[in-house]
Write a protein that holds these residues in place. Sequence first.
Motif, PDB file in Angstrom:
ATOM      1  N   ALA A 188       0.832  -1.198   0.000  1.00 41.44           N
ATOM      2  CA  ALA A 188       0.000   0.000   0.000  1.00 41.44           C
ATOM      3  C   ALA A 188       0.870   1.253   0.000  1.00 41.44           C
ATOM      4  N   ARG A 189       1.898   1.266   0.833  1.00 42.20           N
ATOM      5  CA  ARG A 189       2.785   2.423   0.914  1.00 42.20           C
ATOM      6  C   ARG A 189       3.513   2.641  -0.413  1.00 42.20           C
ATOM      7  N   THR A 190       4.021   1.553  -0.986  1.00 42.10           N
ATOM      8  CA  THR A 190       4.774   1.653  -2.240  1.00 42.10           C
ATOM      9  C   THR A 190       3.885   2.098  -3.395  1.00 42.10           C
ATOM     10  N   ALA A 191       2.660   1.593  -3.428  1.00 42.76           N
ATOM     11  CA  ALA A 191       1.722   1.945  -4.498  1.00 42.76           C
ATOM     12  C   ALA A 191       1.028   3.277  -4.245  1.00 42.76           C
ATOM     13  N   ARG A 192       1.246   3.842  -3.056  1.00 42.56           N
ATOM     14  CA  ARG A 192       0.638   5.123  -2.676  1.00 42.56           C
ATOM     15  C   ARG A 192      -0.888   5.049  -2.654  1.00 42.56           C
ATOM     16  N   VAL A 193      -1.399   3.986  -2.019  1.00 47.83           N
ATOM     17  CA  VAL A 193      -2.846   3.829  -1.836  1.00 47.83           C
ATOM     18  C   VAL A 193      -3.120   3.531  -0.367  1.00 47.83           C
ATOM     19  N   GLN A 194      -4.365   3.652   0.015  1.00 53.08           N
ATOM     20  CA  GLN A 194      -4.783   3.345   1.377  1.00 53.08           C
ATOM     21  C   GLN A 194      -4.730   1.836   1.616  1.00 53.08           C
ATOM     22  N   PRO A 195      -4.444   1.411   2.851  1.00 51.86           N
ATOM     23  CA  PRO A 195      -4.417  -0.026   3.152  1.00 51.86           C
ATOM     24  C   PRO A 195      -5.712  -0.745   2.773  1.00 51.86           C
ATOM     25  N   GLN A 196      -6.863  -0.098   2.958  1.00 56.13           N
ATOM     26  CA  GLN A 196      -8.141  -0.728   2.604  1.00 56.13           C
ATOM     27  C   GLN A 196      -8.230  -0.975   1.104  1.00 56.13           C
ATOM     28  N   THR A 197      -7.736  -0.029   0.322  1.00 51.45           N
ATOM     29  CA  THR A 197      -7.729  -0.186  -1.131  1.00 51.45           C
ATOM     30  C   THR A 197      -6.846  -1.364  -1.520  1.00 51.45           C
ATOM     31  N   MET A 198      -5.671  -1.452  -0.892  1.00 48.87           N
ATOM     32  CA  MET A 198      -4.756  -2.555  -1.192  1.00 48.87           C
ATOM     33  C   MET A 198      -5.378  -3.885  -0.785  1.00 48.87           C
ATOM     34  N   SER A 199      -6.057  -3.909   0.344  1.00 49.90           N
ATOM     35  CA  SER A 199      -6.691  -5.146   0.802  1.00 49.90           C
ATOM     36  C   SER A 199      -7.702  -5.654  -0.225  1.00 49.90           C
ATOM     37  N   ARG A 200      -8.542  -4.755  -0.743  1.00 51.76           N
ATOM     38  CA  ARG A 200      -9.531  -5.150  -1.756  1.00 51.76           C
ATOM     39  C   ARG A 200      -8.848  -5.630  -3.037  1.00 51.76           C
ATOM     40  N   THR A 201      -7.795  -4.933  -3.433  1.00 53.18           N
ATOM     41  CA  THR A 201      -7.063  -5.322  -4.642  1.00 53.18           C
ATOM     42  C   THR A 201      -6.450  -6.708  -4.465  1.00 53.18           C
TER      43      THR A 201
END
Length: 140
Positions: free
Chosen positions: A57-70
């Motif tokens: 999430a940090r590397t992709a510059r997105v929120q943890p919730q967004t990364m979790s769904r992805t």
Amino acid sequence: MDDAPDGWPLGRLLSAAARAVERDWDERLRAIGLPHAALIVVDIVIRTGPTGADTLARTARVQPQTMSRTLERLERDGLVERSPHPADRRRRVVTVTDRGRAAWETARHIEREVLPDDPALRSALAGILERDREGRSPSN
């Protein structure tokens, strides 16, 4: 009225070019079952090695919730696997599957078709992102 792109302000030109490339690229990625957000995750894991969702999430510059769904979608589609972290069983480690690596390879070929690499363009865009990372605008 002449509205040729070569006379546009640079910001408009950059935005319009980015949208045009993204539309074409997204369409081609969808055809191979790899949405753009998924490609970013697979690319990060291939380049950095197995890692956790928080780092992704940090590397992709997105929120943890967004990364979790992805990650849920990627795992469901068989592109990544999540397994327990060897040192902390509460955490999970993301790895790319063979199917994910094959999709990534195809996506790399698609990217070269949509936007052939141009070292000057790459350098200019990387410079913009670096200044943004440092909290400065491109004009500072």
